[in-house]
Enzyme design. Structure first.
Site, PDB file in Angstrom:
ATOM      1  N   SER A   1      78.993  23.225 -13.180  1.00 36.98           N
ATOM      2  CA  SER A   1      78.548  23.155 -14.431  1.00 36.98           C
ATOM      3  C   SER A   1      77.104  23.036 -14.521  1.00 36.98           C
ATOM      4  O   SER A   1      76.436  23.214 -15.789  1.00 36.98           O
ATOM      5  CB  SER A   1      79.065  21.618 -15.023  1.00 36.98           C
ATOM      6  OG  SER A   1      78.747  20.576 -14.282  1.00 36.98           O
TER       7      SER A   1
ATOM      8  N   HIS B   1      84.882  24.273 -16.920  1.00 37.52           N
ATOM      9  CA  HIS B   1      83.883  25.139 -17.449  1.00 37.52           C
ATOM     10  C   HIS B   1      84.052  26.841 -17.362  1.00 37.52           C
ATOM     11  O   HIS B   1      83.466  27.799 -17.419  1.00 37.52           O
ATOM     12  CB  HIS B   1      82.406  24.934 -16.922  1.00 37.52           C
ATOM     13  CG  HIS B   1      81.782  23.792 -17.381  1.00 37.52           C
ATOM     14  ND1 HIS B   1      80.903  23.395 -18.301  1.00 37.52           N
ATOM     15  CD2 HIS B   1      81.992  22.488 -16.758  1.00 37.52           C
ATOM     16  CE1 HIS B   1      80.464  22.365 -18.552  1.00 37.52           C
ATOM     17  NE2 HIS B   1      80.973  21.897 -17.429  1.00 37.52           N
TER      18      HIS B   1
ATOM     19  N   LYS C   1      85.597  21.619 -24.570  1.00 34.84           N
ATOM     20  CA  LYS C   1      84.726  22.863 -24.315  1.00 34.84           C
ATOM     21  C   LYS C   1      85.135  24.180 -24.803  1.00 34.84           C
ATOM     22  O   LYS C   1      84.990  23.920 -26.361  1.00 34.84           O
ATOM     23  CB  LYS C   1      84.268  23.126 -22.695  1.00 34.84           C
ATOM     24  CG  LYS C   1      83.906  21.826 -22.090  1.00 34.84           C
ATOM     25  CD  LYS C   1      83.552  22.011 -20.789  1.00 34.84           C
ATOM     26  CE  LYS C   1      82.859  20.874 -20.093  1.00 34.84           C
ATOM     27  NZ  LYS C   1      83.706  19.414 -20.383  1.00 34.84           N
TER      28      LYS C   1
END
Length: 408
Positions: free
Chosen positions: A183, A211, A242
């Site tokens: 990340s 991610h 996300k």
């Protein structure tokens, strides 16, 4: 007896930074999480969000969340294990498993809780868990919560990983855990090498795709798909906060492993279930991603445009893999904090990355992108960043060697 609060009184660094006007955290967002936002009354170009596909403002996603709120109410007031399982949870899990090409999936109320729940359940007292040193904090806390022995290897050091595997007794189980996309720096795990070593020593592999989902792989299916290794990774973990524009997390694996974790994981069994609006939003976002497999490519195209723009402006960036995370090299912590604040005041929001997340003099400003960001916005941001670097350089900041705690 020593007062337990002494540590609180002695921890003065945040107050010191606030007094000097360089505390870069907890800025108040007053608008939607979009490519441009209002923070503390002023417009900012958002280059510090994990809303990778820009779906938090998508009409379909918002409508699905509102409809679920109307149908189910605000929450379940209980754990999945007891009264907190909705048909919506099951529908989300089934579609997620199908999308990720796994037999089954289960959802958790947060991404952090997902790693706690998976690792503490799968890794038992006589087992070993091996981690990349730059893994996310929730992975480390999951290891602590388990009764297994944790071993670590230097970031992406495959020789170091093999040395740790050699320490595992033949009669012990072993789980290798790695972030898929790291990340802070945006690099991708060396998954082919990890899988090869796991096969050699008989270990299982878990990938944190927080991610990577919606970012890399076929149609955004993540790190294993990116390398063509979907059948070689035993456990996927990921988040809804996300690319899927919601809140929560998941585990995708074999039905055998899912059934085990569902009935042994204390963080799962003793936490209230994912609120219906969050589950509906995640499901709608997943369906939108499936219907628009071009979105991850668009996202990476935008990030690569930013890389090009930064280079043209003489901005030093971390040359890493093709992901939507583009870190800018800064100097020590003091300089990085000053630059972050100067950028915020000039209208660009970024995330400062300080020790121990980086070496003392290798701090970063982490920029990250949404598929909805335009080239015009990147051009505007690049000009501002280049200008503020010159201004901050001229301040002749004296480093004091402060180190921040790693924040996720």
């Amino acid at each position: 007896m020593t007062d337990l609060y002494n540590k609180c009184r002695e921890f003065t660094r945040p107050a010191d930074y606030q007094a000097r006007g360089i505390f870069p955290y907890f800025h108040c967002l007053e608008s939607r999480q979009a490519k441009e936002v209002v923070m503390e009354g002023k417009r900012k170009i958002m280059l510090g969000s994990n809303n990778y596909l820009g779906l938090t403002t998508n009409d379909e996603v918002i409508a699905a969340a509102a409809a679920a709120l109307d149908k189910y109410g605000t929450g379940c007031s209980g754990s999945r294990f007891m009264n907190g399982t909705l048909d919506l949870h099951v529908e989300l899990e089934e579609e997620l498993a199908k999308f990720l090409h796994k037999e089954a999936a289960m959802t958790f109320s947060t991404g952090f809780q997902s790693n706690l729940g998976i690792i503490s359940s799968i890794v038992g007292r006589d087992d070993y868990v091996i981690c990349d040193r730059e893994n996310h904090a929730s992975i480390y806390d999951g290891c602590k919560l388990s009764y297994g022995k944790m071993l670590r290897y230097h970031h992406s050091d495959m020789a170091g990983l093999e040395k740790q595997l050699q320490k595992v007794p033949e009669n012990a189980g072993c789980l290798i855990v790695t972030d898929g996309v790291f990340s802070m720096r945006g690099d991708i795990a060396k998954l082919p090498d990890i899988v090869e070593l796991a096969r050699k020593y008989g270990a299982r592999v878990m990938v944190d795709d927080a991610h990577a989902l919606g970012v890399i792989g076929e149609g955004g299916r993540g790190t294993a798909s990116h390398f063509g290794l979907e059948d070689e990774v035993d456990i996927y973990m990921g988040t809804f906060s996300k690319s899927l524009a919601s809140l929560g997390g998941y585990m995708a694996a074999s039905k055998l492993a899912i059934d085990y974790v569902k009935t042994t994981s204390r963080p799962f069994m003793f936490s209230a279930s994912l609120p219906p609006s969050n589950a509906a939003a995640a499901l709608a976002a997943l369906r939108h991603l499936e219907a628009h497999p071009e979105l991850p490519k668009k996202l990476l195209s935008i990030a690569n445009y930013a890389r090009k723009a930064f280079k043209e402006h003489g901005i030093s960036i971390v040359e890493e893999d093709n992901t939507p995370i583009v870190p800018i090299y800064t100097k020590g912590p003091e300089y990085t904090l000053h630059l972050a604040i100067n950028l915020f005041n000039a209208g660009v929001y970024v995330n400062p990355v300080l020790p121990p997340a980086t070496p003392e003099n290798e701090c970063l400003l982490r920029t990250s992108y949404m598929a909805t960001v335009t080239e015009d916005l990147i051009d505007e941001a690049a000009e501002i960043i280049a200008e503020q670097i010159k201004i901050t350089d001229a301040m002749n900041i004296q480093e004091k060697g402060h180190a921040e705690e790693k924040i996720r």
